[in-house]
Design an enzyme around this catalytic site. Sequence first.
Site, PDB file in Angstrom:
ATOM      1  N   TYR A   1      -7.463  15.309  -0.515  1.00 38.89           N
ATOM      2  CA  TYR A   1      -8.500  14.938   0.450  1.00 38.89           C
ATOM      3  C   TYR A   1      -8.064  15.144   1.902  1.00 38.89           C
ATOM      4  O   TYR A   1      -6.890  15.023   2.232  1.00 38.89           O
ATOM      5  CB  TYR A   1      -8.878  13.464   0.247  1.00 38.89           C
ATOM      6  CG  TYR A   1      -9.987  12.981   1.130  1.00 38.89           C
ATOM      7  CD1 TYR A   1     -11.309  13.320   0.846  1.00 38.89           C
ATOM      8  CD2 TYR A   1      -9.720  12.219   2.252  1.00 38.89           C
ATOM      9  CE1 TYR A   1     -12.339  12.874   1.661  1.00 38.89           C
ATOM     10  CE2 TYR A   1     -10.749  11.770   3.072  1.00 38.89           C
ATOM     11  CZ  TYR A   1     -12.048  12.100   2.779  1.00 38.89           C
ATOM     12  OH  TYR A   1     -13.068  11.661   3.593  1.00 38.89           O
TER      13      TYR A   1
ATOM     14  N   ASP B   1      -9.946   6.207  -5.658  1.00 39.29           N
ATOM     15  CA  ASP B   1      -9.380   7.134  -4.668  1.00 39.29           C
ATOM     16  C   ASP B   1      -8.329   6.454  -3.801  1.00 39.29           C
ATOM     17  O   ASP B   1      -7.213   6.950  -3.650  1.00 39.29           O
ATOM     18  CB  ASP B   1     -10.481   7.635  -3.722  1.00 39.29           C
ATOM     19  CG  ASP B   1     -11.437   8.634  -4.357  1.00 39.29           C
ATOM     20  OD1 ASP B   1     -11.164   9.129  -5.463  1.00 39.29           O
ATOM     21  OD2 ASP B   1     -12.490   8.883  -3.739  1.00 39.29           O
TER      22      ASP B   1
ATOM     23  N   HIS C   1      -6.480 -17.043   1.421  1.00 40.70           N
ATOM     24  CA  HIS C   1      -6.093 -16.697   2.774  1.00 40.70           C
ATOM     25  C   HIS C   1      -6.850 -15.474   3.314  1.00 40.70           C
ATOM     26  O   HIS C   1      -7.763 -15.619   4.118  1.00 40.70           O
ATOM     27  CB  HIS C   1      -4.568 -16.489   2.816  1.00 40.70           C
ATOM     28  CG  HIS C   1      -4.032 -16.173   4.158  1.00 40.70           C
ATOM     29  ND1 HIS C   1      -2.697 -16.014   4.419  1.00 40.70           N
ATOM     30  CD2 HIS C   1      -4.644 -15.953   5.346  1.00 40.70           C
ATOM     31  CE1 HIS C   1      -2.516 -15.726   5.698  1.00 40.70           C
ATOM     32  NE2 HIS C   1      -3.682 -15.690   6.281  1.00 40.70           N
TER      33      HIS C   1
ATOM     34  N   HIS D   1      -9.107 -11.540   7.812  1.00 44.74           N
ATOM     35  CA  HIS D   1      -9.804 -12.473   6.923  1.00 44.74           C
ATOM     36  C   HIS D   1     -11.194 -11.912   6.614  1.00 44.74           C
ATOM     37  O   HIS D   1     -12.164 -12.657   6.510  1.00 44.74           O
ATOM     38  CB  HIS D   1      -9.953 -13.847   7.586  1.00 44.74           C
ATOM     39  CG  HIS D   1      -8.666 -14.503   7.937  1.00 44.74           C
ATOM     40  ND1 HIS D   1      -8.567 -15.463   8.919  1.00 44.74           N
ATOM     41  CD2 HIS D   1      -7.407 -14.354   7.444  1.00 44.74           C
ATOM     42  CE1 HIS D   1      -7.308 -15.870   9.021  1.00 44.74           C
ATOM     43  NE2 HIS D   1      -6.593 -15.216   8.144  1.00 44.74           N
TER      44      HIS D   1
ATOM     45  N   HIS E   1      -3.590  -7.298   9.077  1.00 39.63           N
ATOM     46  CA  HIS E   1      -4.010  -8.550   8.458  1.00 39.63           C
ATOM     47  C   HIS E   1      -5.400  -8.910   8.952  1.00 39.63           C
ATOM     48  O   HIS E   1      -5.665  -8.870  10.151  1.00 39.63           O
ATOM     49  CB  HIS E   1      -3.034  -9.664   8.819  1.00 39.63           C
ATOM     50  CG  HIS E   1      -3.484 -11.011   8.339  1.00 39.63           C
ATOM     51  ND1 HIS E   1      -3.895 -11.224   7.039  1.00 39.63           N
ATOM     52  CD2 HIS E   1      -3.618 -12.204   8.980  1.00 39.63           C
ATOM     53  CE1 HIS E   1      -4.245 -12.507   6.918  1.00 39.63           C
ATOM     54  NE2 HIS E   1      -4.087 -13.111   8.076  1.00 39.63           N
TER      55      HIS E   1
END
Lengths: 225, 225, 225, 225
Positions: free
Chosen positions: D220, D126, D166, D103, D101
């Site tokens: 890849y 991709d 958020h 910001h 998480h």
Amino acid sequence: MTLDLDAEVARLREQVATLHGELVRYNLVAWTAGNVSARVPGRELMVIKPSGVSYDDLRPDNMIVCDLDGVVVDGDLSPSSDTAAHAYVYRAMPEVGGVVHTHSGYATAWAACGEAIPCNLTAQADEFGGEIPVGPFALIGGDDIGKGIVATLSGHRSPAVLMRNHGVFTIGRDARAAVKAAVMCEDVARTAHLARTLGTPVPMAQADIDSLYDRYQNVYGQSGP
Amino acid sequence: MTLDLDAEVARLREQVATLHGELVRYNLVAWTAGNVSARVPGRELMVIKPSGVSYDDLRPDNMIVCDLDGVVVDGDLSPSSDTAAHAYVYRAMPEVGGVVHTHSGYATAWAACGEAIPCNLTAQADEFGGEIPVGPFALIGGDDIGKGIVATLSGHRSPAVLMRNHGVFTIGRDARAAVKAAVMCEDVARTAHLARTLGTPVPMAQADIDSLYDRYQNVYGQSGP
Amino acid sequence: MTLDLDAEVARLREQVATLHGELVRYNLVAWTAGNVSARVPGRELMVIKPSGVSYDDLRPDNMIVCDLDGVVVDGDLSPSSDTAAHAYVYRAMPEVGGVVHTHSGYATAWAACGEAIPCNLTAQADEFGGEIPVGPFALIGGDDIGKGIVATLSGHRSPAVLMRNHGVFTIGRDARAAVKAAVMCEDVARTAHLARTLGTPVPMAQADIDSLYDRYQNVYGQSGP
Amino acid sequence: MTLDLDAEVARLREQVATLHGELVRYNLVAWTAGNVSARVPGRELMVIKPSGVSYDDLRPDNMIVCDLDGVVVDGDLSPSSDTAAHAYVYRAMPEVGGVVHTHSGYATAWAACGEAIPCNLTAQADEFGGEIPVGPFALIGGDDIGKGIVATLSGHRSPAVLMRNHGVFTIGRDARAAVKAAVMCEDVARTAHLARTLGTPVPMAQADIDSLYDRYQNVYGQSGP
């Protein structure tokens, strides 16, 4: 390999590994998305980054040596997923000794819009000789990207092409020159973006662009030994 | 050289080499595109960066000493390709002891648009005394850039000029002051750009600008020894 | 000074000198333009940065101790030119233990436009409890800046004020909290700028802002010993 | 704990502590606002950052081990205030081994506007297989954030969701993959923002997006041991 070739490849492994640090320093790459290669002069060989390996972990001994069809000649890892594009450029443009690919943000924003960067800066005239052109959209996996680079840059002053919806490829007489072109392409793309969002950039006269380009290519820097 | 001159030149070689690190630290330069010089006080001499040399490789002993016509007096490398502009400023403005040139991105965006930076910030009033002016477009290679700098800055409060389609030149009583002006010019250019793209900057009264400029030039910092 | 006071001042000299490094790390300051201070708890004293000294050169022993009228009590250098504003805040707001001032670019762009930062982000609701307000334009040199800060922040949830055409002042229960508010103010100002230039930010309900603010102030982080 | 579990938890404490350094390196976090967790494979346990602790101070031994209801099993500090959201994702999506998480500014600007990031870049095709979607606004403190993440990402190609007003949550087969997704999400969000403010991004054909996504997920990088 002969001794001479061994020494030359060792030198290029060191140079290519080190030059990736410039992509990091100038904030041209995120995670593993960008690569540098060098042609082995006089040979059908190139030295290139391994695929998906962190820049922190690049060392001379994990660089990959490929032939100019992209087949690995020396190296334990898979080469960059952009190897086919690098190889195509070396096959088609014998004067090119280095190739760089990045998704550097400002230049890639111009590429996403399919817009060439107009030449409103003396620094761009110096290094690129005019606008930085847009190449076609092309899928990875065959020769389409390489063909698009070569078709756009052949006969063009610019050592950089903005591949549409993708990113930047730059060429140079050696890998260091191609890295310099990648750094300057992002710098110019950024300033041009900032000028566009600020107001109305003042055009430069073509004669001034020509004069600056000619001087920079022939006078700037230290003359060679 | 006399012993005194030797010591003074040695001090300035060290200072000029070190001050280039501030251009890197504040992200004012890409690759080799920016330079600092210092006048040798009381002499017709200046110390300046060599041309096309990486900032990582600058050391006191590879700085170049030139006379004020730009002719190399001491040094093995070619001086900065902007030497003629620095030299012209020192010849025309005897109070100037340092000159800096960069293509820092935000300031150069204003230069590309041919727009002076309006003074909407107390920091700009402090350091520049009002708007940061635009100088003419000029080709490199003769005295045109130097003339443009001097014509724009003579009698102006601002120690920085935005040369159209080109970049920034700053002056100062010594090289450190000129570097500070280059750092603050980019900082102010950035904030002014961010304000312009955000909304409508509120103008400042001229009397407030004058008051701030007067105070900052006379009160700020530590009083001299 | 008594032994206890000596120890407390020594601790705050160390803390204030070190916290300036956070202003540099988060790119809130150019050259010497930004300062941190701490109140000496229970005393009419504060510890603050010296004026015009490079961040590289800040050490505990060159911090300045002033009384709350800004008169130097201990220190060889002049205190920050913003000392009067810090001192005014400490006199008027007894709950404040730290003050920070910067010209950080995004926040100062909002200040240049005289616009409060609207609260469209949960991070802003957490830390600032709603919009970040604009304070008046005020000249440096007397109590006007201090008065503007206190008038704007008294009874406001936000620990940050955007002083018009100037920059940011933040307050906290101690210097570290004020530095955190300065860092978060720039982070929020940047995201709000990017949202504004991108499209139309979605407003948040006041009840949600209230709920987030209440929770963050009372639950987040490690509970004290 | 059994010896095997001890070793596995020790490995994940080290990995999770170290991966927070990537959030700092790529400028995705300010102060303490961002966190990484890893599921302990085959156990109802996760390793997560402590709440409100500076990134400089993270070490393997201060990471927190929680069960998948967010209850602390091992650790002296409170776990991240986002622990409930991480735990919900692990309970609902058994294939997920890591959650991140942040910001990060550009991605959060898209989130503030409630706009999905359209796919105009090969790098986005991709890694994300198309647009990066927006999840609902949700208050912290219960399962609402977790539910919003799971509802948005279940059956979606994208490992990243922009939670409205958020910030970003990303998932991966392990914590390193989730961190990579967070880095690439910000990189793509930035380029998309720069393209939007520059001009008109050229859309990509869905078939090309599908082709790129399929190749990248399967070809890849280095094939596993």
